[in-house]
Structure formats: structure tokens, C-alpha cells
Design a protein around this motif. Structure first.
Motif, PDB file in Angstrom:
ATOM      1  N   GLY A  26       0.811  -1.210   0.000  1.00  0.00           N
ATOM      2  CA  GLY A  26       0.000   0.000   0.000  1.00  0.00           C
ATOM      3  C   GLY A  26       0.843   1.258   0.000  1.00  0.00           C
ATOM      4  O   GLY A  26       0.544   2.223  -0.695  1.00  0.00           O
ATOM      5  N   GLN A  27       1.929   1.240   0.763  1.00  0.00           N
ATOM      6  CA  GLN A  27       2.839   2.383   0.792  1.00  0.00           C
ATOM      7  C   GLN A  27       3.479   2.606  -0.573  1.00  0.00           C
ATOM      8  O   GLN A  27       3.782   3.732  -0.947  1.00  0.00           O
ATOM      9  CB  GLN A  27       3.936   2.170   1.828  1.00  0.00           C
ATOM     10  N   ASP A  28       3.666   1.508  -1.304  1.00  0.00           N
ATOM     11  CA  ASP A  28       4.276   1.591  -2.632  1.00  0.00           C
ATOM     12  C   ASP A  28       3.264   1.962  -3.715  1.00  0.00           C
ATOM     13  O   ASP A  28       3.600   2.015  -4.884  1.00  0.00           O
ATOM     14  CB  ASP A  28       4.946   0.271  -2.993  1.00  0.00           C
ATOM     15  N   GLY A  29       1.994   2.184  -3.322  1.00  0.00           N
ATOM     16  CA  GLY A  29       1.004   2.663  -4.263  1.00  0.00           C
ATOM     17  C   GLY A  29       0.106   1.613  -4.891  1.00  0.00           C
ATOM     18  O   GLY A  29      -0.675   1.921  -5.773  1.00  0.00           O
ATOM     19  N   ALA A  30       0.208   0.380  -4.446  1.00  0.00           N
ATOM     20  CA  ALA A  30      -0.633  -0.675  -5.007  1.00  0.00           C
ATOM     21  C   ALA A  30      -2.055  -0.582  -4.481  1.00  0.00           C
ATOM     22  O   ALA A  30      -2.291  -0.073  -3.386  1.00  0.00           O
ATOM     23  CB  ALA A  30      -0.061  -2.048  -4.648  1.00  0.00           C
ATOM     24  N   GLN A  31      -3.002  -1.076  -5.269  1.00  0.00           N
ATOM     25  CA  GLN A  31      -4.357  -1.293  -4.776  1.00  0.00           C
ATOM     26  C   GLN A  31      -4.320  -2.660  -4.110  1.00  0.00           C
ATOM     27  O   GLN A  31      -4.040  -3.661  -4.758  1.00  0.00           O
ATOM     28  CB  GLN A  31      -5.369  -1.296  -5.922  1.00  0.00           C
ATOM     29  N   VAL A  32      -4.568  -2.690  -2.816  1.00  0.00           N
ATOM     30  CA  VAL A  32      -4.394  -3.904  -2.032  1.00  0.00           C
ATOM     31  C   VAL A  32      -5.747  -4.503  -1.678  1.00  0.00           C
ATOM     32  O   VAL A  32      -6.617  -3.817  -1.146  1.00  0.00           O
ATOM     33  CB  VAL A  32      -3.592  -3.609  -0.739  1.00  0.00           C
ATOM     34  N   VAL A  33      -5.901  -5.783  -1.964  1.00  0.00           N
ATOM     35  CA  VAL A  33      -7.068  -6.552  -1.554  1.00  0.00           C
ATOM     36  C   VAL A  33      -6.573  -7.534  -0.506  1.00  0.00           C
ATOM     37  O   VAL A  33      -5.600  -8.255  -0.736  1.00  0.00           O
ATOM     38  CB  VAL A  33      -7.699  -7.317  -2.743  1.00  0.00           C
ATOM     39  N   ILE A  34      -7.212  -7.518   0.674  1.00  0.00           N
ATOM     40  CA  ILE A  34      -6.787  -8.447   1.719  1.00  0.00           C
ATOM     41  C   ILE A  34      -7.903  -9.439   2.019  1.00  0.00           C
ATOM     42  O   ILE A  34      -9.077  -9.148   1.818  1.00  0.00           O
ATOM     43  CB  ILE A  34      -6.342  -7.719   3.012  1.00  0.00           C
ATOM     44  N   CYS A  35      -7.506 -10.609   2.487  1.00  0.00           N
ATOM     45  CA  CYS A  35      -8.490 -11.596   2.910  1.00  0.00           C
ATOM     46  C   CYS A  35      -7.944 -12.357   4.113  1.00  0.00           C
ATOM     47  O   CYS A  35      -6.752 -12.365   4.379  1.00  0.00           O
ATOM     48  CB  CYS A  35      -8.864 -12.541   1.773  1.00  0.00           C
ATOM     49  N   GLY A  36      -8.862 -12.949   4.829  1.00  0.00           N
ATOM     50  CA  GLY A  36      -8.524 -13.721   6.014  1.00  0.00           C
ATOM     51  C   GLY A  36      -9.767 -14.411   6.528  1.00  0.00           C
ATOM     52  O   GLY A  36     -10.843 -14.300   5.934  1.00  0.00           O
ATOM     53  N   ARG A  37      -9.635 -15.119   7.643  1.00  0.00           N
ATOM     54  CA  ARG A  37     -10.752 -15.911   8.158  1.00  0.00           C
ATOM     55  C   ARG A  37     -11.581 -15.211   9.215  1.00  0.00           C
ATOM     56  O   ARG A  37     -12.672 -15.650   9.539  1.00  0.00           O
ATOM     57  CB  ARG A  37     -10.220 -17.221   8.741  1.00  0.00           C
ATOM     58  N   ASN A  38     -11.102 -14.115   9.763  1.00  0.00           N
ATOM     59  CA  ASN A  38     -11.761 -13.476  10.885  1.00  0.00           C
ATOM     60  C   ASN A  38     -12.198 -12.062  10.485  1.00  0.00           C
ATOM     61  O   ASN A  38     -11.364 -11.159  10.383  1.00  0.00           O
ATOM     62  CB  ASN A  38     -10.785 -13.437  12.076  1.00  0.00           C
ATOM     63  N   GLN A  39     -13.502 -11.872  10.262  1.00  0.00           N
ATOM     64  CA  GLN A  39     -13.993 -10.583   9.771  1.00  0.00           C
ATOM     65  C   GLN A  39     -13.676  -9.412  10.704  1.00  0.00           C
ATOM     66  O   GLN A  39     -13.236  -8.361  10.229  1.00  0.00           O
ATOM     67  CB  GLN A  39     -15.495 -10.643   9.490  1.00  0.00           C
ATOM     68  N   PRO A  40     -13.843  -9.547  12.029  1.00  0.00           N
ATOM     69  CA  PRO A  40     -13.480  -8.411  12.894  1.00  0.00           C
ATOM     70  C   PRO A  40     -11.997  -8.035  12.781  1.00  0.00           C
ATOM     71  O   PRO A  40     -11.651  -6.854  12.792  1.00  0.00           O
ATOM     72  CB  PRO A  40     -13.827  -8.898  14.310  1.00  0.00           C
ATOM     73  N   GLU A  41     -11.128  -9.024  12.664  1.00  0.00           N
ATOM     74  CA  GLU A  41      -9.697  -8.737  12.496  1.00  0.00           C
ATOM     75  C   GLU A  41      -9.428  -8.064  11.151  1.00  0.00           C
ATOM     76  O   GLU A  41      -8.594  -7.163  11.050  1.00  0.00           O
ATOM     77  CB  GLU A  41      -8.863 -10.018  12.630  1.00  0.00           C
ATOM     78  N   LEU A  42     -10.122  -8.515  10.107  1.00  0.00           N
ATOM     79  CA  LEU A  42      -9.968  -7.885   8.797  1.00  0.00           C
ATOM     80  C   LEU A  42     -10.440  -6.437   8.831  1.00  0.00           C
ATOM     81  O   LEU A  42      -9.796  -5.553   8.261  1.00  0.00           O
ATOM     82  CB  LEU A  42     -10.738  -8.657   7.726  1.00  0.00           C
ATOM     83  N   ASP A  43     -11.560  -6.195   9.500  1.00  0.00           N
ATOM     84  CA  ASP A  43     -12.067  -4.825   9.623  1.00  0.00           C
ATOM     85  C   ASP A  43     -11.052  -3.929  10.322  1.00  0.00           C
ATOM     86  O   ASP A  43     -10.821  -2.787   9.911  1.00  0.00           O
ATOM     87  CB  ASP A  43     -13.394  -4.806  10.383  1.00  0.00           C
ATOM     88  N   ARG A  44     -10.438  -4.440  11.382  1.00  0.00           N
ATOM     89  CA  ARG A  44      -9.411  -3.688  12.101  1.00  0.00           C
ATOM     90  C   ARG A  44      -8.212  -3.429  11.202  1.00  0.00           C
ATOM     91  O   ARG A  44      -7.674  -2.321  11.148  1.00  0.00           O
ATOM     92  CB  ARG A  44      -8.977  -4.450  13.360  1.00  0.00           C
ATOM     93  N   ALA A  45      -7.797  -4.448  10.462  1.00  0.00           N
ATOM     94  CA  ALA A  45      -6.638  -4.304   9.569  1.00  0.00           C
ATOM     95  C   ALA A  45      -6.909  -3.269   8.487  1.00  0.00           C
ATOM     96  O   ALA A  45      -6.052  -2.426   8.195  1.00  0.00           O
ATOM     97  CB  ALA A  45      -6.282  -5.656   8.944  1.00  0.00           C
TER      98      ALA A  45
END
Length: 64
Positions: A26-45
């Protein structure tokens, strides 16, 4: 990062190494898509990555 690379998917990105990779890309300017198993943790991230992007003048878009 190569300039032609604009979108990246980072798995297990809610914390740890995945989060660090998403943050750097993200710092390098990319459009970042993240995924994981825990929605509250993803929301925080996503919130934290968005805050960091704003602070550093980035223009990344984050999608969880």
C-alpha cells in the motif's frame, strides 16, 4: 514493486506477515485486496491500513 503491477491480493493479511506485506505494498502505491478468516480482524486491519495510507500520503484502495 514493478510499476505495471497495480493490484495485489494478500492472503492472511489481518495480522503478522500478511499485514506487513499489505502495508508495504500500500505504501508503494498498489491497490491492495486483503483476505482472512476473521472478519473483525480484517475490519481492524483495513481501518489501520487506511489510516497509515492517509498519514503517508498514499492513494491506495483497500478492500476486505
Amino acid at each position: 514493486m514493478h510499476r505495471s503491477t497495480r493490484r495485489v491480493l494478500v492472503t492472511a493479511a489481518s495480522k503478522g506477515l500478511g499485514f506487513a506485506i499489505a502495508n508495504r505494498l500500500g505504501q508503494d502505491g498498489a491497490q491492495v485486496v486483503i483476505c482472512g478468516r476473521n472478519q473483525p480482524e480484517l475490519d481492524r486491519a483495513v481501518a489501520e491500513l487506511r489510516d497509515k495510507s492517509r498519514c503517508e500520503g498514499g492513494s491506495s484502495r483497500l478492500v476486505a
